[in-house]
Write an enzyme that holds these catalytic residues in place. Structure first.
Site, PDB file in Angstrom:
ATOM      1  N   GLY A   1      -3.857   3.403 -11.744  1.00 25.93           N
ATOM      2  CA  GLY A   1      -3.127   2.154 -11.848  1.00 25.93           C
ATOM      3  C   GLY A   1      -3.018   1.372 -10.556  1.00 25.93           C
ATOM      4  N   LYS A   2      -3.944   1.593  -9.614  1.00 32.13           N
ATOM      5  CA  LYS A   2      -3.905   0.825  -8.361  1.00 32.13           C
ATOM      6  C   LYS A   2      -3.954  -0.671  -8.628  1.00 32.13           C
ATOM      7  CE  LYS A   2      -7.496   2.451  -6.237  1.00 32.13           C
ATOM      8  NZ  LYS A   2      -7.992   3.338  -7.308  1.00 32.13           N
ATOM      9  N   THR A   3      -4.877  -1.081  -9.484  1.00 35.90           N
ATOM     10  CA  THR A   3      -5.029  -2.509  -9.757  1.00 35.90           C
ATOM     11  C   THR A   3      -3.844  -3.036 -10.557  1.00 35.90           C
ATOM     12  OG1 THR A   3      -7.440  -2.250  -9.722  1.00 35.90           O
ATOM     13  CG2 THR A   3      -6.563  -4.260 -10.711  1.00 35.90           C
ATOM     14  N   HIS A   4      -3.322  -2.224 -11.462  1.00 35.93           N
ATOM     15  CA  HIS A   4      -2.110  -2.590 -12.219  1.00 35.93           C
ATOM     16  C   HIS A   4      -0.965  -2.901 -11.252  1.00 35.93           C
ATOM     17  CE1 HIS A   4       1.070  -2.434 -15.227  1.00 35.93           C
ATOM     18  NE2 HIS A   4       1.619  -1.381 -14.651  1.00 35.93           N
TER      19      HIS A   4
ATOM     20  N   LYS B   1     -11.164  -6.291  -2.704  1.00 39.59           N
ATOM     21  CA  LYS B   1     -11.612  -4.940  -3.087  1.00 39.59           C
ATOM     22  C   LYS B   1     -13.056  -4.852  -2.618  1.00 39.59           C
ATOM     23  CE  LYS B   1     -11.728  -1.802  -7.099  1.00 39.59           C
ATOM     24  NZ  LYS B   1     -10.667  -0.840  -6.751  1.00 39.59           N
TER      25      LYS B   1
ATOM     26  N   GLU C   1      -7.698  -3.265  -1.604  1.00 33.40           N
ATOM     27  CA  GLU C   1      -7.629  -2.148  -2.551  1.00 33.40           C
ATOM     28  C   GLU C   1      -8.852  -1.266  -2.423  1.00 33.40           C
ATOM     29  OE1 GLU C   1      -7.966  -1.385  -7.305  1.00 33.40           O
ATOM     30  OE2 GLU C   1      -6.731  -3.105  -6.702  1.00 33.40           O
TER      31      GLU C   1
ATOM     32  N   GLU D   1       3.126   4.877 -14.403  1.00 28.62           N
ATOM     33  CA  GLU D   1       3.379   5.695 -15.592  1.00 28.62           C
ATOM     34  C   GLU D   1       2.112   6.003 -16.369  1.00 28.62           C
ATOM     35  OE1 GLU D   1       6.515   5.742 -19.328  1.00 28.62           O
ATOM     36  OE2 GLU D   1       5.819   3.815 -18.543  1.00 28.62           O
TER      37      GLU D   1
END
Length: 219
Positions: free
Chosen positions: A14-17, A37, A115, A176
């Site tokens: 979930g880095k981009t989230h 990125k 990122e 999560e």
């Protein structure tokens, strides 16, 4: 300018989230933002809108800028060095570091995110990992972990190696996972072992509000 490196304790956590939510929350406050990125694999040129660069570009409010967000794009869903090799290219750490430094030197914004690809120790080139890129840039790290069973070991290991390279952890975000242990229990467990950096949570809901993360990072 506040510049951060967004890293993960593993792949697809979930880095981009988290990065997109942070960018959106900062923009809602009137802050200027940018995202980069430097390399992405698993990129389908026929469906760029589904990619991480496209998601970041949308979070910037410039959906057409995905190519600028990620200048090195490869099709195979493999480690970047392997994906590049399949297309006759060779990734070199000096080039990736130069890409990031050049990008940072031309940004005039209040929040800039770089990122990484994969986890902290994921290979980026044939001889270097994500951590080598992070260490070369020396930026504070926004570390993203999952909430799955076993995440404590992965997070604490990542913290050890990142700090061993002299890097600062700006914050930790627990993203999560579906069908994972109770998120609040996981947060309590992690906070018992990590008391230096703030630990926040990122529910998988698309409407997650990252205001608390903005407050933490810009304080």
């Amino acid at each position: 300018m506040k510049a951060l490196f967004v890293a993960g304790t593993g792949t697809d956590l979930g880095k981009t989230h988290v990065a997109c939510a942070l960018l959106a929350a900062a923009r809602s406050r009137g802050l200027t933002v940018e995202a980069f990125k430097p390399v992405v694999s698993g990129f389908d040129p026929h469906a760029p809108d589904d990619s991480d660069p496209a998601r970041l570009a949308r979070a910037l409010g410039r959906p057409e800028a995905w190519a600028e967000v990620s200048p090195r794009r490869y099709r195979a869903p493999l480690a970047p060095n392997l994906a590049a090799r399949l297309e006759g290219d060779t990734l070199r750490m000096d080039d990736l570091v130069a890409d990031c430094r050049d990008w940072l030197s031309t940004r005039d914004v209040e929040l800039a995110l770089i990122e990484g690809a994969g986890g902290v120790m994921s290979p980026m080139t044939d001889e270097a990992t994500n951590l080598d890129l992070m260490a070369a840039l020396g930026l504070p790290v926004l570390l993203v972990a999952g909430s799955y069973l076993g995440t404590a070991s992965h997070l604490l290991t990542a913290l050890e190696v990142v700090r061993a390279r002299g890097l600062t952890i700006a914050a930790i975000v627990v993203s999560e996972n579906l069908d994972a242990p109770d998120l609040d229990q996981t947060l309590a467990l992690l906070r018992a072992f990590e008391q230096q950096a703030p630990i926040l949570s990122a529910p998988r809901a698309a409407t997650w509000d990252a205001d608390a993360l903005v407050d933490t990072l810009l304080a």
